[in-house]
Design an enzyme around this catalytic site. Structure first.
Site, PDB file in Angstrom:
ATOM      1  N   ARG A   1      31.145 -11.029 -13.213  1.00 43.13           N
ATOM      2  CA  ARG A   1      31.218 -10.107 -14.356  1.00 43.13           C
ATOM      3  C   ARG A   1      30.287 -10.467 -15.507  1.00 43.13           C
ATOM      4  NH1 ARG A   1      36.011 -10.482 -11.845  1.00 43.13           N
ATOM      5  NH2 ARG A   1      37.064  -8.508 -11.421  1.00 43.13           N
TER       6      ARG A   1
ATOM      7  N   HIS B   1      29.287  -7.400 -10.250  1.00 40.21           N
ATOM      8  CA  HIS B   1      28.513  -7.470  -8.998  1.00 40.21           C
ATOM      9  C   HIS B   1      27.277  -6.564  -8.971  1.00 40.21           C
ATOM     10  CE1 HIS B   1      31.525 -10.066  -7.541  1.00 40.21           C
ATOM     11  NE2 HIS B   1      32.313  -9.231  -6.917  1.00 40.21           N
TER      12      HIS B   1
ATOM     13  N   HIS C   1      29.612 -12.506  -0.273  1.00 36.23           N
ATOM     14  CA  HIS C   1      30.953 -12.033  -0.599  1.00 36.23           C
ATOM     15  C   HIS C   1      31.788 -11.799   0.672  1.00 36.23           C
ATOM     16  CE1 HIS C   1      33.895  -9.652  -3.000  1.00 36.23           C
ATOM     17  NE2 HIS C   1      33.403 -10.340  -4.006  1.00 36.23           N
TER      18      HIS C   1
ATOM     19  N   ASP D   1      41.711 -15.423  -8.939  1.00 36.60           N
ATOM     20  CA  ASP D   1      40.470 -14.651  -9.055  1.00 36.60           C
ATOM     21  C   ASP D   1      39.670 -15.332 -10.178  1.00 36.60           C
ATOM     22  OD1 ASP D   1      38.509 -12.808  -8.815  1.00 36.60           O
ATOM     23  OD2 ASP D   1      39.734 -11.047  -9.286  1.00 36.60           O
TER      24      ASP D   1
ATOM     25  N   GLU E   1      33.091 -17.583  -3.213  1.00 35.66           N
ATOM     26  CA  GLU E   1      31.724 -17.226  -3.611  1.00 35.66           C
ATOM     27  C   GLU E   1      31.087 -18.378  -4.368  1.00 35.66           C
ATOM     28  OE1 GLU E   1      32.226 -13.626  -6.049  1.00 35.66           O
ATOM     29  OE2 GLU E   1      34.181 -13.480  -5.121  1.00 35.66           O
TER      30      GLU E   1
END
Ligand code: BGC
Length: 381
Positions: free
Chosen positions: A110, A135, A209, A281, A346
């Site tokens: 982000r 992304h 990803h 996350d 990631e």
């Protein structure tokens, strides 16, 4: 006649044994093949490449979005199954909003409010994730057709992918020449090498990803997968998933994965960060980062015995526990992707780096080369 038949049978058996691997199983051939996968809406042809190593590990990669469409590896009994989520058809990838298996870019993760300042100029990007940019924007590197070229070496096969992201694309400055090399080795490694150059300063943060589920063909959720992350600190987020800028210790929190821990053990703990992320996350700050390749994380699934180790040169690792999967996606072989049926790991620089002066810079300047490598290594135990 009977004698002749028995001689022929013996010869066939001897041939089969001599073609076998150490465990007596027939060896596969190291190869890469290419076939048509489909067409984009504008009629551009898209291919899919199948990379196979001598152990029978197979990776299928399409030049649409640099997507790993399938990755089949053995469990501890030698049974080969798919360990990534995705679709059977190109059309589904064109519609996809989950970023299954792709390379995200120009900036993975982000950027707050889709804005950043660079050389006294403010740049505005699409806000495609609540108030923020995610992304690479509306049409990121996951939605473009890359040029593909097969590469064959003695102990590996590879696919080189090239894409020119034009000055101003998705609001980013500079013509960015990007290249990726996916390599499958006979050591059961999937290596990814990223490179980019630019003619104007621009943020760059490329990452793979892949949605991993090591149970094989998505038999269960990932809550019993054991995760290890070599990180003493992480980047906590605000309610819109933007890092606050602090780097607190993971000690005595659900974010401590310094010894391998089942993902589900603490995921429902009362914890503001887990509430903000709807689970995990977040980005972890990897230990001992010096730009060289290091083993920094692993994921183990006890029933199948599959182990995936992640080696990287990157300073961060975003772990997303498939919190937005809700059973509404029917994927490969019509398997329904339910809540927390995948772990996305990631390797990258930290989220929102262009707005965070204390984070490692993600700005690539003309004359410099962005170059980074990550390896996913598969074995069983
Ligand atoms: C992000 C998630 C996001 C997902 C999109 C992950 O990299 O961290 O917040 O929902 O990508 O598929």
């Amino acid at each position: 006649m009977k004698f002749l038949v028995s001689i022929i049978i013996s010869v066939v058996i001897v041939l089969l044994i001599s073609c076998g691997g150490q465990d007596g199983k027939p060896k596969s051939k190291l190869e890469i093949t290419q076939e048509v996968f489909g067409q984009t809406e504008s009629g551009q042809q898209v291919d899919i490449y199948t990379l196979t190593n001598t152990n029978g590990m197979q990776v299928r990669i399409t030049n649409y979005g640099a997507i790993v469409q399938s990755l089949t590896v053995s469990d501890r009994n030698g049974k080969t199954e798919d360990v990534v989520l995705g679709y059977d058809k190109l059309e589904n990838y064109i519609q996809d909003a989950s970023y299954f298996g792709c390379v995200v870019g120009r900036f993975g993760n982000r950027i707050s409010k889709g804005k950043f300042m660079l050389d006294n100029k403010e740049y505005t990007l699409a806000t495609n994730n609540g108030p923020n940019h995610l992304h690479g924007g509306k049409k990121g590197f996951n939605k473009v057709v890359w040029d593909g070229k097969s590469v064959k070496n003695k102990e590996s096969v590879g696919l080189k992918l090239i894409y020119l992201s034009k000055d101003g694309e998705e609001g980013y400055p500079g013509n960015l020449n990007s290249s990726l090399v996916y390599t499958l080795t006979n050591n059961n490694e999937l290596q990814i090498e990223y490179e980019a150059t630019t003619d104007k300063a621009t943020p760059v943060n490329l990452t793979h990803h892949g949605y991993f589920n090591l149970s094989g063909n998505c038999k269960s959720d990932i809550l019993s997968h054991e995760l290890w992350i070599n990180a003493n600190t992480f980047t906590p987020i605000d309610s819109t998933s933007i890092p606050t800028g602090n780097l607190p210790s993971v000690e005595n929190t659900p974010f401590d994965f310094n010894s391998p821990t089942a993902i589900g053990v603490r995921i429902n703990d009362e914890n503001e960060q887990l509430k903000f992320g709807l689970g995990y996350d977040h980005n972890w700050v990897l230990n001992n980062v010096d730009g060289t390749m290091k083993l920094q994380a692993s994921l183990y699934e006890p029933t199948s015995g599959r182990l995936m180790e992640i080696y990287t040169e990157e300073p961060g690792l975003q772990f997303y526990s498939g919190n937005f999967l809700d059973g509404s996606i029917s994927g490969k072989k019509e398997i329904i992707y339910k809540h927390r049926y995948a772990a996305v790991l990631e390797t990258q620089h930290f989220p929102d780096s262009p707005n965070q002066p204390d984070f490692i810079s993600t700005i690539l300047k003309p004359g410099e080369t962005y170059k980074t490598k990550t390896i996913y290594r598969f074995s069983t135990k």
